[in-house]
Design a protein around this motif. Sequence first.
Motif, PDB file in Angstrom:
ATOM      1  N   PRO A 226       0.899  -1.366  -0.155  1.00 28.97           N
ATOM      2  CA  PRO A 226      -0.045   0.002  -0.017  1.00 28.97           C
ATOM      3  C   PRO A 226       0.752   1.238  -0.026  1.00 28.97           C
ATOM      4  O   PRO A 226       0.412   2.128  -0.457  1.00 28.97           O
ATOM      5  CB  PRO A 226      -0.962  -0.187   1.148  1.00 28.97           C
ATOM      6  CG  PRO A 226      -0.905  -1.662   1.628  1.00 28.97           C
ATOM      7  CD  PRO A 226       0.397  -2.189   1.097  1.00 28.97           C
ATOM      8  N   GLY A 227       2.027   1.203   0.702  1.00 27.29           N
ATOM      9  CA  GLY A 227       2.751   2.385   0.675  1.00 27.29           C
ATOM     10  C   GLY A 227       4.145   2.255  -0.043  1.00 27.29           C
ATOM     11  O   GLY A 227       5.096   3.117   0.351  1.00 27.29           O
ATOM     12  N   HIS A 228       4.003   1.457  -0.946  1.00 33.03           N
ATOM     13  CA  HIS A 228       5.475   1.362  -1.657  1.00 33.03           C
ATOM     14  C   HIS A 228       5.924   2.488  -2.270  1.00 33.03           C
ATOM     15  O   HIS A 228       4.890   3.345  -3.120  1.00 33.03           O
ATOM     16  CB  HIS A 228       5.246   0.196  -2.550  1.00 33.03           C
ATOM     17  CG  HIS A 228       6.298  -0.190  -3.656  1.00 33.03           C
ATOM     18  ND1 HIS A 228       6.515   0.353  -4.940  1.00 33.03           N
ATOM     19  CD2 HIS A 228       7.583  -0.735  -3.339  1.00 33.03           C
ATOM     20  CE1 HIS A 228       7.647  -0.122  -5.147  1.00 33.03           C
ATOM     21  NE2 HIS A 228       8.222  -0.587  -4.469  1.00 33.03           N
ATOM     22  N   THR A 229       7.203   2.908  -2.033  1.00 29.46           N
ATOM     23  CA  THR A 229       7.725   4.287  -2.490  1.00 29.46           C
ATOM     24  C   THR A 229       8.990   4.269  -3.058  1.00 29.46           C
ATOM     25  O   THR A 229       9.871   3.399  -2.490  1.00 29.46           O
ATOM     26  CB  THR A 229       7.854   5.090  -1.243  1.00 29.46           C
ATOM     27  OG1 THR A 229       6.485   5.072  -0.461  1.00 29.46           O
ATOM     28  CG2 THR A 229       8.238   6.304  -1.675  1.00 29.46           C
ATOM     29  N   GLY A 230       9.166   4.848  -4.315  1.00 36.69           N
ATOM     30  CA  GLY A 230      10.689   5.010  -4.832  1.00 36.69           C
ATOM     31  C   GLY A 230      11.261   6.488  -4.327  1.00 36.69           C
ATOM     32  O   GLY A 230      10.479   7.199  -3.683  1.00 36.69           O
ATOM     33  N   ASP A 245      10.572  -2.167  -5.501  1.00 34.31           N
ATOM     34  CA  ASP A 245      10.224  -3.556  -6.170  1.00 34.31           C
ATOM     35  C   ASP A 245       9.109  -3.419  -7.374  1.00 34.31           C
ATOM     36  O   ASP A 245       8.077  -3.979  -7.236  1.00 34.31           O
ATOM     37  CB  ASP A 245       9.522  -4.523  -5.107  1.00 34.31           C
ATOM     38  CG  ASP A 245      10.650  -4.982  -4.074  1.00 34.31           C
ATOM     39  OD1 ASP A 245      11.761  -4.630  -4.152  1.00 34.31           O
ATOM     40  OD2 ASP A 245       9.896  -5.929  -3.426  1.00 34.31           O
ATOM     41  N   ILE A 246       9.551  -2.474  -8.366  1.00 32.48           N
ATOM     42  CA  ILE A 246       8.810  -2.386  -9.544  1.00 32.48           C
ATOM     43  C   ILE A 246       8.864  -3.700 -10.323  1.00 32.48           C
ATOM     44  O   ILE A 246       7.902  -4.073 -10.977  1.00 32.48           O
ATOM     45  CB  ILE A 246       9.159  -0.998 -10.223  1.00 32.48           C
ATOM     46  CG1 ILE A 246       8.533   0.179  -9.630  1.00 32.48           C
ATOM     47  CG2 ILE A 246       8.704  -1.188 -11.742  1.00 32.48           C
ATOM     48  CD1 ILE A 246       7.173   0.479  -9.357  1.00 32.48           C
ATOM     49  N   VAL A 247       9.791  -4.284 -10.312  1.00 29.30           N
ATOM     50  CA  VAL A 247      10.087  -5.762 -11.043  1.00 29.30           C
ATOM     51  C   VAL A 247      10.669  -6.647 -10.443  1.00 29.30           C
ATOM     52  O   VAL A 247      11.498  -6.242  -9.049  1.00 29.30           O
ATOM     53  CB  VAL A 247      10.948  -5.484 -12.260  1.00 29.30           C
ATOM     54  CG1 VAL A 247      10.472  -4.557 -13.390  1.00 29.30           C
ATOM     55  CG2 VAL A 247      12.367  -5.057 -12.126  1.00 29.30           C
ATOM     56  N   HIS A 292      15.504  -5.350  -7.291  1.00 28.71           N
ATOM     57  CA  HIS A 292      15.600  -6.857  -7.800  1.00 28.71           C
ATOM     58  C   HIS A 292      15.965  -6.739  -9.297  1.00 28.71           C
ATOM     59  O   HIS A 292      15.550  -7.418 -10.058  1.00 28.71           O
ATOM     60  CB  HIS A 292      14.245  -7.437  -7.635  1.00 28.71           C
ATOM     61  CG  HIS A 292      13.832  -7.512  -5.892  1.00 28.71           C
ATOM     62  ND1 HIS A 292      14.633  -8.193  -5.232  1.00 28.71           N
ATOM     63  CD2 HIS A 292      12.741  -7.178  -5.288  1.00 28.71           C
ATOM     64  CE1 HIS A 292      14.190  -8.204  -3.930  1.00 28.71           C
ATOM     65  NE2 HIS A 292      12.857  -7.542  -4.042  1.00 28.71           N
ATOM     66  N   ILE A 293      16.797  -5.995  -9.546  1.00 33.16           N
ATOM     67  CA  ILE A 293      17.429  -6.091 -11.062  1.00 33.16           C
ATOM     68  C   ILE A 293      18.992  -6.585 -10.621  1.00 33.16           C
ATOM     69  O   ILE A 293      19.434  -6.386  -9.538  1.00 33.16           O
ATOM     70  CB  ILE A 293      17.647  -4.649 -11.747  1.00 33.16           C
ATOM     71  CG1 ILE A 293      15.973  -3.796 -11.795  1.00 33.16           C
ATOM     72  CG2 ILE A 293      18.195  -4.564 -12.738  1.00 33.16           C
ATOM     73  CD1 ILE A 293      16.005  -2.600 -12.225  1.00 33.16           C
ATOM     74  N   ALA A 294      19.218  -7.438 -11.563  1.00 36.38           N
ATOM     75  CA  ALA A 294      20.636  -8.022 -11.433  1.00 36.38           C
ATOM     76  C   ALA A 294      21.631  -7.047 -11.361  1.00 36.38           C
ATOM     77  O   ALA A 294      21.797  -5.979 -11.854  1.00 36.38           O
ATOM     78  CB  ALA A 294      20.777  -8.925 -12.779  1.00 36.38           C
ATOM     79  N   PHE A 295      22.613  -7.136 -10.251  1.00 35.58           N
ATOM     80  CA  PHE A 295      23.793  -6.204 -10.043  1.00 35.58           C
ATOM     81  C   PHE A 295      24.427  -6.266 -11.095  1.00 35.58           C
ATOM     82  O   PHE A 295      24.669  -6.928 -11.813  1.00 35.58           O
ATOM     83  CB  PHE A 295      24.384  -6.631  -8.772  1.00 35.58           C
ATOM     84  CG  PHE A 295      25.105  -5.735  -8.140  1.00 35.58           C
ATOM     85  CD1 PHE A 295      24.324  -4.712  -7.267  1.00 35.58           C
ATOM     86  CD2 PHE A 295      26.727  -5.733  -8.341  1.00 35.58           C
ATOM     87  CE1 PHE A 295      25.234  -3.868  -6.716  1.00 35.58           C
ATOM     88  CE2 PHE A 295      27.374  -4.571  -7.779  1.00 35.58           C
ATOM     89  CZ  PHE A 295      26.568  -3.823  -6.610  1.00 35.58           C
ATOM     90  N   PRO A 296      24.992  -4.869 -11.450  1.00 33.31           N
ATOM     91  CA  PRO A 296      24.965  -3.739 -10.590  1.00 33.31           C
ATOM     92  C   PRO A 296      23.759  -2.661 -10.614  1.00 33.31           C
ATOM     93  O   PRO A 296      23.375  -1.709  -9.841  1.00 33.31           O
ATOM     94  CB  PRO A 296      26.061  -2.754 -11.103  1.00 33.31           C
ATOM     95  CG  PRO A 296      26.229  -3.277 -12.728  1.00 33.31           C
ATOM     96  CD  PRO A 296      25.796  -4.622 -12.602  1.00 33.31           C
ATOM     97  N   SER A 297      22.561  -3.293 -11.401  1.00 31.32           N
ATOM     98  CA  SER A 297      21.090  -2.588 -11.281  1.00 31.32           C
ATOM     99  C   SER A 297      20.778  -1.546 -11.639  1.00 31.32           C
ATOM    100  O   SER A 297      19.775  -0.989 -11.182  1.00 31.32           O
ATOM    101  CB  SER A 297      20.737  -2.885  -9.605  1.00 31.32           C
ATOM    102  OG  SER A 297      21.455  -2.125  -8.970  1.00 31.32           O
TER     103      SER A 297
END
Length: 320
Positions: A226-230, A245-247, A292-297
Amino acid sequence: MPISRRQFAVGAALAPVALRFATLPASAKVPTPTSQVLPVQQIKLGDAVVTAVSDGYLDLDPSLLSNIEMEEARAILQGAFQGEPPVTTGVNAYVVHLPEQTVLVDTGGAGAFPEMGKLQERLRAAEIPPEDIDVVLLTHLHPDHVGGLVLDGRLAFPNATVHLHQAEYDFWTSTENRDAAPDSAKGFFDAARQAMEVAGDKVETFTGNAELLPGITPRELPGHTPGHTGYMVGAGEDGLLIWGDIVHAGPIQFRHPEVTIAFDVDPKQAAETRKALFRDVAEKRTRVAGMHIAFPSVGHVVSEGEGYRFVSSDWQYSLD
């Protein structure tokens, strides 16, 4: 500084000398590496520097995904040279070095999963003592993001205030929500509540998208929680949106933004948020970073056909 013809010629003349030293016989065999070098990448953003740090990784079974057939998911993974499932996804955190403050975005998943919990040791190895963190910004309260906030019953970043969206705090600390949740999800509520209780009066909540710290602006991205924030560091093409966590399964969800994951609290809203954000950052050429993007992301989202793809940013050789 661009290299000149003369400088190149001087370097070439010295190369044979260097080569003679480089080819001297070694006194002992170099041990075979068993791990990567320190997984840290640093990006200069105006007056700020962002340090991406890997906390570890997570293997995701594609059966957790919705709105895609397993055969297509497997084909996409094969096409991305990822082999057979599960999907290995990074678990990342970001340190933002501002002129007056040092800010950590998310704390990793210490204690939540065995492949995580490397953030503390890697921060120290990168000469960023946890005691030097002034502010912790949380994208949301899932255990792989807040698990490293409390270690051995104490705040892992003892001098930091902790900021998160009010809706996120209210949802995960609600006894009513916990009681209504399936048994498989109750541990998520327990972990979030424990972290918030230990943090106590160091917790500060916010709403909206007003500037939170000098040079850092939150961006509400609800759906996953509910409060997920970038958090946007800087502005425009010279800035960086740390989008949480968009992907989760990048090769699949960039191509098919409609694909959701079992951890989404509101899958429909999560998909709509992702579609709108992909469109926005692609059009504006906004650089992004994800947990959750493969490092270095760190990279850019570009349109491709009816979907999108992720283009990693080049290594910055100088931070001057």
